[in-house]
Design a protein around this motif. Structure first.
Motif, PDB file in Angstrom:
ATOM      1  N   ALA A   1       0.847  -1.207   0.000  1.00  0.00           N
ATOM      2  CA  ALA A   1       0.000   0.000   0.000  1.00  0.00           C
ATOM      3  C   ALA A   1       0.876   1.249   0.000  1.00  0.00           C
ATOM      4  O   ALA A   1       0.625   2.218  -0.729  1.00  0.00           O
ATOM      5  CB  ALA A   1      -0.918  -0.012   1.217  1.00  0.00           C
ATOM      6  N   PHE A   2       1.929   1.206   0.790  1.00  0.00           N
ATOM      7  CA  PHE A   2       2.813   2.356   0.899  1.00  0.00           C
ATOM      8  C   PHE A   2       3.510   2.647  -0.441  1.00  0.00           C
ATOM      9  O   PHE A   2       3.581   3.783  -0.899  1.00  0.00           O
ATOM     10  CB  PHE A   2       3.852   2.086   1.985  1.00  0.00           C
ATOM     11  N   GLN A   3       4.006   1.606  -1.063  1.00  0.00           N
ATOM     12  CA  GLN A   3       4.697   1.804  -2.354  1.00  0.00           C
ATOM     13  C   GLN A   3       3.762   2.349  -3.419  1.00  0.00           C
ATOM     14  O   GLN A   3       4.141   3.182  -4.235  1.00  0.00           O
ATOM     15  CB  GLN A   3       5.302   0.490  -2.833  1.00  0.00           C
ATOM     16  N   VAL A   4       2.519   1.867  -3.394  1.00  0.00           N
ATOM     17  CA  VAL A   4       1.549   2.338  -4.386  1.00  0.00           C
ATOM     18  C   VAL A   4       1.263   3.829  -4.156  1.00  0.00           C
ATOM     19  O   VAL A   4       1.208   4.622  -5.102  1.00  0.00           O
ATOM     20  CB  VAL A   4       0.259   1.485  -4.330  1.00  0.00           C
ATOM     21  N   LEU A   5       1.111   4.207  -2.891  1.00  0.00           N
ATOM     22  CA  LEU A   5       0.894   5.628  -2.574  1.00  0.00           C
ATOM     23  C   LEU A   5       2.082   6.462  -3.036  1.00  0.00           C
ATOM     24  O   LEU A   5       1.931   7.557  -3.578  1.00  0.00           O
ATOM     25  CB  LEU A   5       0.712   5.801  -1.056  1.00  0.00           C
ATOM     26  N   LEU A   6       3.268   5.918  -2.839  1.00  0.00           N
ATOM     27  CA  LEU A   6       4.478   6.647  -3.212  1.00  0.00           C
ATOM     28  C   LEU A   6       4.554   6.899  -4.723  1.00  0.00           C
ATOM     29  O   LEU A   6       4.795   8.022  -5.171  1.00  0.00           O
ATOM     30  CB  LEU A   6       5.695   5.864  -2.703  1.00  0.00           C
ATOM     31  N   VAL A   7       4.301   5.853  -5.479  1.00  0.00           N
ATOM     32  CA  VAL A   7       4.358   6.003  -6.945  1.00  0.00           C
ATOM     33  C   VAL A   7       3.263   6.965  -7.415  1.00  0.00           C
ATOM     34  O   VAL A   7       3.486   7.824  -8.267  1.00  0.00           O
ATOM     35  CB  VAL A   7       4.202   4.631  -7.644  1.00  0.00           C
ATOM     36  N   ALA A   8       2.061   6.821  -6.821  1.00  0.00           N
ATOM     37  CA  ALA A   8       0.937   7.646  -7.281  1.00  0.00           C
ATOM     38  C   ALA A   8       1.137   9.111  -6.917  1.00  0.00           C
ATOM     39  O   ALA A   8       0.908   9.998  -7.743  1.00  0.00           O
ATOM     40  CB  ALA A   8      -0.367   7.133  -6.672  1.00  0.00           C
ATOM     41  N   LEU A   9       1.564   9.387  -5.700  1.00  0.00           N
ATOM     42  CA  LEU A   9       1.555  10.773  -5.239  1.00  0.00           C
ATOM     43  C   LEU A   9       2.878  11.510  -5.426  1.00  0.00           C
ATOM     44  O   LEU A   9       2.901  12.715  -5.651  1.00  0.00           O
ATOM     45  CB  LEU A   9       1.092  10.834  -3.782  1.00  0.00           C
ATOM     46  N   ALA A  10       3.989  10.784  -5.347  1.00  0.00           N
ATOM     47  CA  ALA A  10       5.268  11.454  -5.632  1.00  0.00           C
ATOM     48  C   ALA A  10       5.551  11.370  -7.128  1.00  0.00           C
ATOM     49  O   ALA A  10       6.319  12.150  -7.672  1.00  0.00           O
ATOM     50  CB  ALA A  10       6.392  10.799  -4.834  1.00  0.00           C
ATOM     51  N   GLY A  11       4.941  10.408  -7.800  1.00  0.00           N
ATOM     52  CA  GLY A  11       5.120  10.264  -9.252  1.00  0.00           C
ATOM     53  C   GLY A  11       6.160   9.221  -9.608  1.00  0.00           C
ATOM     54  O   GLY A  11       7.083   8.959  -8.830  1.00  0.00           O
ATOM     55  N   PRO A  12       6.001   8.599 -10.784  1.00  0.00           N
ATOM     56  CA  PRO A  12       6.914   7.522 -11.187  1.00  0.00           C
ATOM     57  C   PRO A  12       8.369   7.966 -11.330  1.00  0.00           C
ATOM     58  O   PRO A  12       9.276   7.188 -11.026  1.00  0.00           O
ATOM     59  CB  PRO A  12       6.361   7.056 -12.531  1.00  0.00           C
TER      60      PRO A  12
ATOM     61  N   ALA B   1      14.469  11.899  -1.836  1.00  0.00           N
ATOM     62  CA  ALA B   1      13.787  11.144  -0.775  1.00  0.00           C
ATOM     63  C   ALA B   1      13.371  12.050   0.379  1.00  0.00           C
ATOM     64  O   ALA B   1      12.354  11.816   1.035  1.00  0.00           O
ATOM     65  CB  ALA B   1      14.696  10.021  -0.270  1.00  0.00           C
ATOM     66  N   ALA B   2      14.150  13.104   0.617  1.00  0.00           N
ATOM     67  CA  ALA B   2      13.851  14.002   1.741  1.00  0.00           C
ATOM     68  C   ALA B   2      13.001  15.195   1.310  1.00  0.00           C
ATOM     69  O   ALA B   2      12.583  15.999   2.142  1.00  0.00           O
ATOM     70  CB  ALA B   2      15.175  14.501   2.349  1.00  0.00           C
ATOM     71  N   GLY B   3      12.719  15.296   0.011  1.00  0.00           N
ATOM     72  CA  GLY B   3      12.111  16.509  -0.535  1.00  0.00           C
ATOM     73  C   GLY B   3      10.589  16.537  -0.530  1.00  0.00           C
ATOM     74  O   GLY B   3       9.923  15.618  -0.042  1.00  0.00           O
ATOM     75  N   PRO B   4      10.043  17.619  -1.093  1.00  0.00           N
ATOM     76  CA  PRO B   4       8.590  17.868  -1.048  1.00  0.00           C
ATOM     77  C   PRO B   4       7.728  16.852  -1.812  1.00  0.00           C
ATOM     78  O   PRO B   4       6.601  16.585  -1.405  1.00  0.00           O
ATOM     79  CB  PRO B   4       8.446  19.265  -1.674  1.00  0.00           C
ATOM     80  N   GLU B   5       8.250  16.274  -2.914  1.00  0.00           N
ATOM     81  CA  GLU B   5       7.445  15.298  -3.657  1.00  0.00           C
ATOM     82  C   GLU B   5       7.171  14.073  -2.782  1.00  0.00           C
ATOM     83  O   GLU B   5       6.043  13.605  -2.667  1.00  0.00           O
ATOM     84  CB  GLU B   5       8.176  14.850  -4.940  1.00  0.00           C
ATOM     85  N   LEU B   6       8.243  13.595  -2.169  1.00  0.00           N
ATOM     86  CA  LEU B   6       8.086  12.413  -1.314  1.00  0.00           C
ATOM     87  C   LEU B   6       7.248  12.722  -0.076  1.00  0.00           C
ATOM     88  O   LEU B   6       6.547  11.852   0.445  1.00  0.00           O
ATOM     89  CB  LEU B   6       9.459  11.861  -0.928  1.00  0.00           C
ATOM     90  N   ALA B   7       7.313  13.999   0.371  1.00  0.00           N
ATOM     91  CA  ALA B   7       6.523  14.378   1.558  1.00  0.00           C
ATOM     92  C   ALA B   7       5.043  14.119   1.305  1.00  0.00           C
ATOM     93  O   ALA B   7       4.314  13.682   2.207  1.00  0.00           O
ATOM     94  CB  ALA B   7       6.766  15.850   1.902  1.00  0.00           C
TER      95      ALA B   7
ATOM     96  N   ASN C   1      -1.426   8.893 -11.032  1.00  0.00           N
ATOM     97  CA  ASN C   1      -0.402   8.586 -12.031  1.00  0.00           C
ATOM     98  C   ASN C   1      -0.657   7.174 -12.540  1.00  0.00           C
ATOM     99  O   ASN C   1      -0.377   6.198 -11.844  1.00  0.00           O
ATOM    100  CB  ASN C   1       0.997   8.664 -11.412  1.00  0.00           C
ATOM    101  N   GLU C   2      -1.205   7.073 -13.728  1.00  0.00           N
ATOM    102  CA  GLU C   2      -1.619   5.754 -14.227  1.00  0.00           C
ATOM    103  C   GLU C   2      -0.437   4.967 -14.794  1.00  0.00           C
ATOM    104  O   GLU C   2      -0.076   5.123 -15.955  1.00  0.00           O
ATOM    105  CB  GLU C   2      -2.713   5.912 -15.268  1.00  0.00           C
TER     106      GLU C   2
END
Ligand code: GAL
Length: 409
Positions: A191-202, A217-223, A289-290
């Motif tokens: 679930a976490f990885q899917v959220l990461l790809v979807a919200l921070a982007g591929p 990893a420490a930046g705003p996209e990952l946040a 992000n499909e």
């Protein structure tokens, strides 16, 4: 002729001159309703060759099954064939010379021309030799939703993560669990990885997991991903099932509104008689992000010193790759076929979405392909800890994540 002689004659003489049926034990971890329905298609196709599929299902999950499979092969008690995920799970067994080289069968069936994307076959290849049959493409980048649950609370079925998470308070007030998550650690990680790809982007995902970009990893996209994971943690409070298919069942029965899970969940909806797009909806990449991940399952054949078993193995390898089996199996499994040349007119709404994404080439590699097993274990442990301990803030978890990434090789 005495009784023993009669018996021996019966054993030795194939009926009507046909080849003797050979029992072939096949191990896998497909034990849910949808998985069992799909695996039955393999068994049926294999039995039609005159051999006999001996089902070696191992209950639990891949994490439970794989060590058992590996120890049987290394311990000298190999099965006829066994499932692993695409990628490097069987690499050491191949390197140890314990697995059968299928290159001749692959050449005969022109696998190199028909398997799409070619990375699927690459994952089976070591030093130019092919050691497995990829049987499907499974992606974990999906959100599954019960349409009626949203109707009940007077909301349209969400089209993305934002709408879905915004619906959580209303769902909770109506006694519907917004997000079902099975308690086994791999499901939290997924679930976490899917959220990461979807919200921070591929791109961010690949930069961090593949490029080990600690700044990213420490930046705003990952946040954004860590914040969403904190929201998911709230949305799943009270989800007390263990197995992924029990969580899917909560969605099917309307006890829960949604689940983040691989497209194998689709097999459960189908077995329950549900129709994609009508009873349930699916959002690849959480509707943000499909993308799909081109992982999945492959079958390996341990080397055996028995010509009958070897012949049956070759037969099974061919059957698994045959167009008709590819269609029948994958329609039940919820996965996509590994051949680009089969007719999937019968694909449902969700599979069509997957096929469309695949055709556009919007694919990402799995974490297993991008990060070493040791580094990935640290990441996964952190995700699980964060998900189960509400005292860890999204900011703390992100800082720890960035540290792991900066030390990763
Ligand atoms: C995955 C496998 C899928 C599905 C899932 C849950 O590892 O690729 O086919 O079986 O586990 O059991």
């Amino acid at each position: 002729m005495g009784r023993l002689g009669l018996l021996m004659a019966a054993v030795a003489m194939p009926l009507g001159g046909a080849a003797l049926a050979t029992d072939l034990e096949v191990t896998h971890w497909w034990t849910s309703g949808g998985e069992a329905a799909a695996v039955a298609e393999f068994a049926k196709a294999f039995d039609a060759t005159g051999n006999k599929w001996v089902d070696g299902a191992i209950a639990g999950s891949g994490g439970t099954a794989r060590p058992i499979m590996i120890s049987r092969i290394t311990g000298g008690d190999p099965m006829g064939a066994t499932q692993f995920n695409h990628g490097r799970q069987a690499e050491e067994l191949v390197e140890a010379g314990l697995m059968r080289d299928l290159s001749d069968i692959a050449a005969e069936g022109s696998w190199k021309d028909v398997v799409y994307p070619p990375t699927l076959l690459d994952s089976c290849t070591l030093d130019g030799k092919i050691y497995c049959v990829p049987v499907n493409i499974h992606s974990q980048q999906w959100l599954w939703l019960n349409n009626e649950a949203f109707e009940k609370v007077g909301l349209p079925v969400p089209t993305n993560w934002e709408e879905y998470s915004a619906a959580a308070p209303k769902l909770q007030a109506a006694g519907i669990l917004p997000l079902a998550v099975g308690q086994q650690p791999w499901q939290t990680t997924l679930a976490f990885q899917v959220l990461l790809v979807a919200l921070a982007g591929p791109e961010a995902y690949t930069a961090v997991f593949g490029g080990k970009d600690a700044e990213m990893a420490a930046g705003p996209e990952l946040a954004k991903a860590f914040q969403a994971a904190a929201t998911a943690r709230e949305m799943s409070k009270g989800s007390n099932v263990q197995n992924w298919n029990d969580a899917t069942n909560m969605v099917i029965t309307g006890k829960a509104a949604g689940q983040i899970m691989g497209d194998w969940a689709q097999g459960e909806f189908q077995v329950a008689g549900q129709v994609a797009g009508e009873d349930y909806s699916c959002l690849p990449g959480l509707g943000v992000n499909e993308v799909i991940q081109t992982g999945g399952d492959a079958f390996y054949f341990p080397k055996v010193d028995d010509p009958e078993i070897s012949a049956a193995q070759a037969e099974l390898a061919k059957v698994m790759m045959a167009p008709a089996t590819q269609v029948a199996f994958n329609l039940k499994k919820g996965s996509l076929p590994v051949r680009g040349d089969v007719d999937l007119a019968a694909a449902n709404d969700c599979m069509k979405k997957g096929l469309d994404i695949l055709a556009k080439g919007n694919v990402i590699q799995s974490p297993d392909q991008l990060m070493s097993a040791d580094d990935l274990t640290q990441v996964n442990d952190l995700f699980v800890e964060f998900f189960n301990d509400t005292s860890i803030t999204a900011e703390d978890a992100q800082a720890r994540f960035a540290k792991i990434v900066s030390n990763a090789s």
